[in-house]
Motif scaffolding. Structure first.
Motif, short mmCIF file in Angstrom:
data_model
loop_
_atom_site.label_atom_id
_atom_site.label_comp_id
_atom_site.label_asym_id
_atom_site.label_seq_id
_atom_site.Cartn_x
_atom_site.Cartn_y
_atom_site.Cartn_z
N TYR A 246 0.94 -1.12 -0.04
CA TYR A 246 0.05 0.09 -0.01
C TYR A 246 0.87 1.21 -0.04
N GLN A 283 -0.51 -5.70 -0.40
CA GLN A 283 -1.55 -4.83 0.47
C GLN A 283 -2.63 -6.01 0.79
N GLU A 287 -6.47 -2.26 2.52
CA GLU A 287 -5.73 -1.32 1.75
C GLU A 287 -6.31 -1.34 0.34
N GLY A 291 -7.08 2.11 -1.81
CA GLY A 291 -6.46 2.34 -2.93
C GLY A 291 -7.60 2.61 -4.17
#
Length: 366
Positions: A246, A283, A287, A291
């Motif tokens: 991430y 990730q 996360e 995103g």
């Protein structure tokens, strides 16, 4: 030393490996993510060392995966082409997907092998069949290779693709050397983060940063670059990340600033436990949802789960964690789908995609 090299010197972390070895894949100028020998994540974290690897392998308990985890979807038989403003994605397994858009058939990180390993007899073995049988593939025009880990760059599959389809391969720096040595006839284009490739029909492919690393063995760590792809098409933009940590959302923010949103983001949601070992380079689903929001994607596909037992979490934990992350954010589950092998999705059009397709149809570009 020029300003670019001064910046690279100040940003790169201490080199953790290959200190005295020449780069076997790539030779080029120092940059903000290449120190002359190995690549690195600017402001980021290098991969874990041997001590941490041994601690994980021998000190952690892995959840037991089932011997088979068959998909409820039957073997897919894709259409030959998808035209206009339509966008269809079909899961093959793990990070391998067939993207059909703007008349192109695109494969991401194609793996049809039974194991993701340097050896055919040992290593992580798939627990479900590829969602598309190899001989049912439509004509493949383009392969996007994100990096050289064995669960993403599979030489045996590339040999089969070259024999039957002869696609163009686009991949970050250094991976062209690996593919070229193993499959000499394959057409490969390589580039750095920020490079662009113009294809027919108004399609552009960009290589962009992600927070990861590379290796095919113990003596070539970070000698080839890793990356994400942005595919600009008349039907909208696609953001594909093969693997990433991430990294405080750094690369998601950069992608949004550069492109202003996406019709589809293809984001990894698996291979994330134990967090102390995996967090910088894989990730987790929470996360991934962060995103998804940051890069302003309208829809997303979750991949990198449920096919190869690579890490500690249970096989279906990514599904539960993704569902909970979407619930907490109040995001409709239909917008972020973790596809199973053989499952296809006709991704809904956005207003931007529909307008773009209309303009291209009127001008005769489609």
């Amino acid at each position: 030393m020029d300003q670019r090299n001064d910046q690279a010197s100040s940003q790169r972390p201490a080199r953790d490996d290959n200190k005295s070895r020449p780069n076997k894949y790539y030779s080029g100028p120092v940059s903000d993510h290449f120190d002359g020998t190995v690549f690195f994540n600017p402001g980021g974290t290098p991969p874990n060392g041997l001590r941490d690897l041994l601690k994980w392998q021998f000190g952690e308990r892995r959840s037991r995966w089932p011997a088979r985890f068959e998909s409820p979807y039957s073997d897919a038989a894709p259409d030959a082409r998808i035209e206009g403003d339509d966008l269809r994605i079909t899961m093959v397994g793990h990070a391998t997907m067939l993207i059909q858009v703007a008349g192109l058939n695109i494969l991401t990180d194609p793996v049809w092998s039974q194991r993701v390993s340097p050896f055919s007899f040992v290593g992580p073995k798939r627990v479900n069949a590829p969602g598309i049988a190899f001989d049912r593939l439509p004509d493949i025009d383009l392969v996007l290779l994100t990096h050289n880990h064995y669960d993403h760059l599979d030489i045996e599959t590339l040999k089969r693709l070259q024999k039957h389809h002869k696609p163009l391969v686009i991949t970050p720096l250094g991976n062209d050397s690996i593919v070229g040595e193993a499959v000499p006839a394959m057409q490969v284009k390589t580039g750095d983060w920020g490079d662009r490739f113009d294809l027919a029909g108004g399609v552009r492919v960009h290589i962009e940063p992600c927070h990861h690393w590379s290796a095919r063995g113990s003596r070539d760590r970070r000698m080839a670059l890793w990356g994400a792809f942005v595919v600009e098409t008349p039907a909208g933009r696609i953001y594909h990340i093969g693997d990433t940590g991430y990294h405080d959302g750094t690369n998601y923010h950069a992608a949004f600033r550069k492109y202003g949103g996406f019709r589809l983001a293809i984001l990894p949601i698996g291979a994330f436990e134990p967090r102390w070992f995996m967090k910088d380079h894989h990730q987790n689903p929470h996360e991934a949802v962060e995103g998804f929001e940051i890069c302003a994607a309208d829809h997303a596909v979750g991949h990198h789960w449920g096919t190869f037992p690579l890490t500690n979490e249970p096989i279906d934990e990514p599904l539960a964690a993704l569902k909970e992350a979407l619930r907490r954010k109040g995001i409709d589950h239909a917008r972020f789908r973790p596809l199973r092998p053989g499952e296809s999705w006709d991704v809904p059009a956005t207003a931007e995609a529909a307008v773009s397709a209309g303009k291209n149809a009127a001008s005769g570009n489609l």
